[in-house]
Design an enzyme around this catalytic site. Structure first.
Site, PDB file in Angstrom:
ATOM      1  N   LYS A   1      12.844  -9.744 -61.065  1.00  0.00           N
ATOM      2  CA  LYS A   1      13.313  -8.867 -59.991  1.00  0.00           C
ATOM      3  C   LYS A   1      14.261  -9.618 -59.058  1.00  0.00           C
ATOM      4  CE  LYS A   1      11.973  -5.822 -56.259  1.00  0.00           C
ATOM      5  NZ  LYS A   1      10.989  -5.536 -55.239  1.00  0.00           N
TER       6      LYS A   1
ATOM      7  N   ASP B   1      18.603  -5.119 -44.126  1.00  0.00           N
ATOM      8  CA  ASP B   1      18.136  -3.755 -43.942  1.00  0.00           C
ATOM      9  C   ASP B   1      18.407  -3.068 -45.260  1.00  0.00           C
ATOM     10  OD1 ASP B   1      16.810  -1.897 -42.200  1.00  0.00           O
ATOM     11  OD2 ASP B   1      18.644  -0.714 -42.275  1.00  0.00           O
ATOM     12  N   SER B   2      17.404  -2.438 -45.767  1.00  0.00           N
ATOM     13  CA  SER B   2      17.537  -1.860 -47.094  1.00  0.00           C
ATOM     14  C   SER B   2      16.735  -0.582 -47.171  1.00  0.00           C
ATOM     15  CB  SER B   2      17.070  -2.857 -48.157  1.00  0.00           C
ATOM     16  OG  SER B   2      15.770  -3.307 -47.874  1.00  0.00           O
TER      17      SER B   2
ATOM     18  N   SER C   1       9.691  -8.797 -40.810  1.00  0.00           N
ATOM     19  CA  SER C   1       8.232  -8.892 -40.774  1.00  0.00           C
ATOM     20  C   SER C   1       7.640  -8.413 -42.088  1.00  0.00           C
ATOM     21  CB  SER C   1       7.684  -8.040 -39.621  1.00  0.00           C
ATOM     22  OG  SER C   1       8.178  -8.520 -38.393  1.00  0.00           O
TER      23      SER C   1
ATOM     24  N   GLY D   1       6.932  -1.354 -51.625  1.00  0.00           N
ATOM     25  CA  GLY D   1       7.747  -0.192 -51.289  1.00  0.00           C
ATOM     26  C   GLY D   1       7.728   0.855 -52.388  1.00  0.00           C
TER      27      GLY D   1
END
Length: 196
Positions: free
Chosen positions: A179, A71-72, A11, A157
């Site tokens: 990036k 997942d990071s 999401s 983030g």
């Protein structure tokens, strides 16, 4: 060319933006889980792998499509690997990037220069179907250090605090094209592509 439809189990709009183009180049027709009205399930795993599997299995179950999930997080040496699995909710509120960065800066306030090493970690999981017993699992890591103040306007983030020595700038100072080529997620996607 027929493209395989795959649901991107996140999401996080930043992750969708960062991953969709790359996955499309791999030959997938990427559909974000939000297009199905889905939100990610609770991340109850104890590792990045477990959380990525939870998200991918849920998205595949709910859509009937193959799924890919990431997942990071950010692991800071001086904080024993924190925020780690809790990177998105480090300050207690899910996906409040500003609050998370403020908390990280507060936690790192007394950490001297030279001891501010950190790494971004990404685990990407791909499933052919919900009960796929042999998921593709790939990792990417990107090493840097935590600055004392934010720099840059791009990314999301912790990007504005993560100084990447190889480019002599933060991830938030990189343009999105650059990036996508060097980030932890980019490295994990390259590792995944080798398994396809």
């Amino acid at each position: 060319m027929n493209r395989t439809k795959i649901v991107l189990a996140t999401s996080n709009k930043g992750k969708v933006k960062e991953m969709a183009d790359v996955l499309s180049a791999f030959g997938f027709e990427v559909i974000a889980q939000s297009e199905f009205g889905l939100v990610s399930p609770p991340e109850t795993g104890l590792t990045f792998v477990e959380n990525a599997l939870l998200k991918a299995r849920y998205a595949s179950k709910m859509t009937g499509l193959p799924a890919i999930a990431d997942d990071s997080g950010l692991a800071v040496d001086a904080l024993a690997g924190a925020p780690g699995l809790y990177s998105a909710r480090y300050a207690g509120i899910e996906d409040d990037d500003t609050a998370n960065r403020r908390k990280l800066l507060a936690e790192m306030q007394n950490v001297p220069d030279g001891q501010r090493a950190a790494k971004f970690v990404s685990c990407i999981v791909m499933l052919k179907h919900e009960t796929d017993p042999t998921p593709k699992i790939a990792f990417g890591e990107c090493f840097g250090e935590i600055l004392r103040e934010e720099r840059g306007q791009n990314g999301f983030g912790y990007d504005a605090l993560f100084f990447y020595p190889a480019k002599q700038c933060t991830f938030a100072e990189l343009d999105s094209t650059e990036k996508k080529q060097i980030s932890h997620r980019a490295l994990a996607l390259v590792a995944l592509q080798k398994q396809l």
